[in-house]
Design a protein around this motif. Structure first.
Motif, mmCIF file in Angstrom:
data_model
loop_
_atom_site.group_PDB
_atom_site.id
_atom_site.type_symbol
_atom_site.label_atom_id
_atom_site.label_comp_id
_atom_site.label_asym_id
_atom_site.label_seq_id
_atom_site.Cartn_x
_atom_site.Cartn_y
_atom_site.Cartn_z
ATOM 1 N N ILE A 1 -3.749 10.378 1.593
ATOM 2 C CA ILE A 1 -3.615 9.009 1.355
ATOM 3 C C ILE A 1 -4.026 8.342 2.662
ATOM 4 O O ILE A 1 -3.898 8.511 3.671
ATOM 5 N N PHE A 2 -4.874 7.210 2.684
ATOM 6 C CA PHE A 2 -5.569 6.614 3.728
ATOM 7 C C PHE A 2 -5.102 5.230 3.559
ATOM 8 O O PHE A 2 -5.673 4.351 2.551
ATOM 9 N N ILE A 3 -4.465 4.341 4.384
ATOM 10 C CA ILE A 3 -4.046 3.160 4.452
ATOM 11 C C ILE A 3 -4.970 2.085 5.306
ATOM 12 O O ILE A 3 -5.385 2.739 6.457
ATOM 13 N N GLY A 4 -5.729 1.555 4.952
ATOM 14 C CA GLY A 4 -6.417 0.387 5.480
ATOM 15 C C GLY A 4 -7.822 0.695 5.367
ATOM 16 O O GLY A 4 -8.490 1.209 4.277
ATOM 17 N N ILE A 5 -9.049 0.072 6.350
ATOM 18 C CA ILE A 5 -10.436 0.079 5.920
ATOM 19 C C ILE A 5 -10.825 1.664 6.485
ATOM 20 O O ILE A 5 -10.416 2.205 7.284
#
Length: 142
Positions: free
Chosen positions: A123-127
């Motif tokens: 999971i990657f949060i942000g741009i």
């Protein structure tokens, strides 16, 4: 992080063309899901990055499927945003926010990387830059 290594919740959402798309449509395909909204500037930037990635004819961009799930906005708003930007990415509408909630996507944009078995790998949060996207998408194919 509780979702990592698990199978993500089922979804059945409308697309902008009026069709329905289900999570089961992507069986045996590595999948990248991005939750976003038009009012959120980083999300809007992410749509541009995803679109550039899709325009790249390299092999992995055809092997990994990318969908963008818009969180809690009306179809007309999303459609005009996509048309203005000339974006080609497939967008699904989560107008009630129920799917966004079940995926625990509390910050936008949030990107989910699923392997071909439908298991959540990251999971990657942000741009996410195009380079990061390429690297993470390639790791789904290994």
């Amino acid at each position: 992080a509780g979702l990592l290594g698990t199978e993500l919740p089922y979804f059945d959402l409308p697309d902008l063309a009026g069709g329905r798309v289900r999570s089961t449509d992507f069986a045996d395909t590595p999948l990248v899901i991005v939750f976003w909204a038009t009012w959120n500037a980083p999300s809007a930037d992410e749509m541009h990055i995803l679109d550039e990635y899709l325009a790249d004819d390299s092999a992995q961009s055809r092997l990994v499927k990318i969908i963008a799930i818009n969180s809690q906005e009306e179809k007309s708003i999303v459609a005009s945003f996509m048309n203005r930007g000339g974006y080609k990415i497939e967008v699904l509408l989560d107008e009630s926010g129920a799917i966004t909630e079940s995926y625990q996507a509390r910050n936008l944009p949030t990107t989910y990387f699923l392997d071909e078995k439908g298991m959540l790998q990251e999971i990657f949060i942000g741009i996410l830059s195009e380079r990061q996207l390429v690297k993470k998408a390639e790791s789904l194919l290994e």
